[in-house]
Design an enzyme around this catalytic site. Structure first.
Site, PDB file in Angstrom:
ATOM      1  N   PRO A   2       0.822  -1.210   0.000  1.00  0.00           N
ATOM      2  CA  PRO A   2       0.000   0.000   0.000  1.00  0.00           C
ATOM      3  C   PRO A   2       0.856   1.259   0.000  1.00  0.00           C
ATOM      4  O   PRO A   2       1.898   1.320   0.645  1.00  0.00           O
ATOM      5  CB  PRO A   2      -0.792  -0.124   1.303  1.00  0.00           C
ATOM      6  N   GLU A   3       0.411   2.259  -0.754  1.00  0.00           N
ATOM      7  CA  GLU A   3       1.125   3.533  -0.809  1.00  0.00           C
ATOM      8  C   GLU A   3       0.370   4.564   0.033  1.00  0.00           C
ATOM      9  O   GLU A   3      -0.663   4.272   0.640  1.00  0.00           O
ATOM     10  CB  GLU A   3       1.280   3.979  -2.257  1.00  0.00           C
ATOM     11  N   HIS A 104      -6.891 -15.355   9.550  1.00  0.00           N
ATOM     12  CA  HIS A 104      -5.890 -14.298   9.404  1.00  0.00           C
ATOM     13  C   HIS A 104      -6.233 -13.056  10.231  1.00  0.00           C
ATOM     14  O   HIS A 104      -5.584 -12.021  10.092  1.00  0.00           O
ATOM     15  CB  HIS A 104      -5.734 -13.911   7.940  1.00  0.00           C
ATOM     16  N   ARG A 124      -0.250 -12.428   5.054  1.00  0.00           N
ATOM     17  CA  ARG A 124       1.206 -12.597   4.918  1.00  0.00           C
ATOM     18  C   ARG A 124       1.969 -12.194   6.176  1.00  0.00           C
ATOM     19  O   ARG A 124       3.146 -12.489   6.300  1.00  0.00           O
ATOM     20  CB  ARG A 124       1.713 -11.782   3.727  1.00  0.00           C
TER      21      ARG A 124
END
Length: 295
Positions: A2-3, A104, A124
């Site tokens: 993500p930016e 998750h 992740r």
């Protein structure tokens, strides 16, 4: 990854659900994410009121009423899900659906009305959370040496001239250097350089005069950066992975890219008959128009 606009979208989505609420319980369903959680993390934040949600570069900042701040990073696949009674939504406006598998769900903020929960999901586990004193935030390892925000008034052509003077590294690499500008990532650098009609391969120092003043290209670049970031925030971000925002809607800024991921497509600059090309710089894809990005 993500930016900045994605993180800002997440912040805006979480703020109504979290600001002013008390953390009745912080539920940690594992001992770590990318890094171990701080020692006694859950106990340290229990009973604390969330006074504000902020952002610095690509970090989410959860300010508490005791002067401490939870610093959170989304990593590659992290997202937050807001559950308030029977309603559920995921903050962040992105391209593909977010992972919602409960296996998750690693961190749960139980908030003060007894019904609201904010859940951090990260398949992740490249994200992280840590606790830092707000007064010492800029000295923390995550923030020390970061450049100004691309949306702030301290970013101007004169500032970039001082950073770029004498540099032989490519303009794109200089823009991705977080010490020069905080939070800029590959997508938005490509878009800003295209808007400013600047070559990503040109040495950054070539945009500075021998006297240390910004050349015209550098003066074009600053508003191009501001505009592309502002538009992406307004649209809700553009990361091309599995993120989504609090109301569950998907991102759409990716559909208005002018250059990113448009290899072989015609350039959208009026009067330009060029074709978008792709190259690799420092291990990342660069998208540009060879016909009009010569500056």
């Amino acid at each position: 990854m993500p930016e900045l606009p994605e993180v800002e979208t997440v912040r805006r989505g979480l703020a109504p659900a979290m600001e002013g609420r008390i953390i009745e319980k912080l539920e940690l369903r594992r001992a770590d994410l990318r890094f171990p959680f701080p020692q006694d993390f859950a106990e340290a934040v229990k009973g604390r009121r969330i006074v504000a949600l902020g952002r610095r570069a690509k970090y989410l900042l959860i300010d508490l009423d005791d002067g401490m701040t939870i610093v959170a990073h989304l990593g590659m696949s992290g997202s937050y899900r807001v559950e308030d009674g029977s309603a559920s939504a995921t903050p962040g406006d992105f391209h593909l659906p977010r992972n919602a598998a409960a296996i998750h769900d690693h961190v749960v903020f139980h908030l003060s009305d007894g019904r609201a929960r904010v859940i951090y999901n990260d398949p992740r586990r490249f994200g992280f959370m840590k606790l830092v004193a707000r007064a010492g935030l800029e000295a923390d390892a995550s923030f020390k040496g970061l450049g100004p925000e691309p949306t702030g008034n301290s970013l101007d052509a004169d500032y970039l001239a001082t950073r770029f003077a004498g540099k032989t590294q490519s303009l794109k690499a200089a823009l991705l250097d977080q010490r020069n500008i905080a939070g800029l990532g590959n997508i938005y650098v490509c878009e800003a350089l295209w808007r400013a009609r600047l070559s990503p391969f040109r040495a950054a120092g070539h945009l500075v005069t021998p006297a240390g003043k910004p050349r015209d290209g550098l003066r074009r670049l600053v508003p191009a950066i501001r505009d592309v970031i502002a538009e992406a925030i307004e649209a809700g971000g553009s990361t091309l992975r599995d993120h989504r925002k609090t109301d569950g809607t998907l991102g759409y800024f990716q559909h208005s890219f002018s250059v990113y991921d448009r290899t072989g497509a015609p350039c959208r600059h009026e009067g330009c008959d060029g074709t978008i090309a792709r190259a690799v710089q420092t291990g990342r894809s660069t998208f540009y128009c060879p016909a009009c990005q010569k500056g």
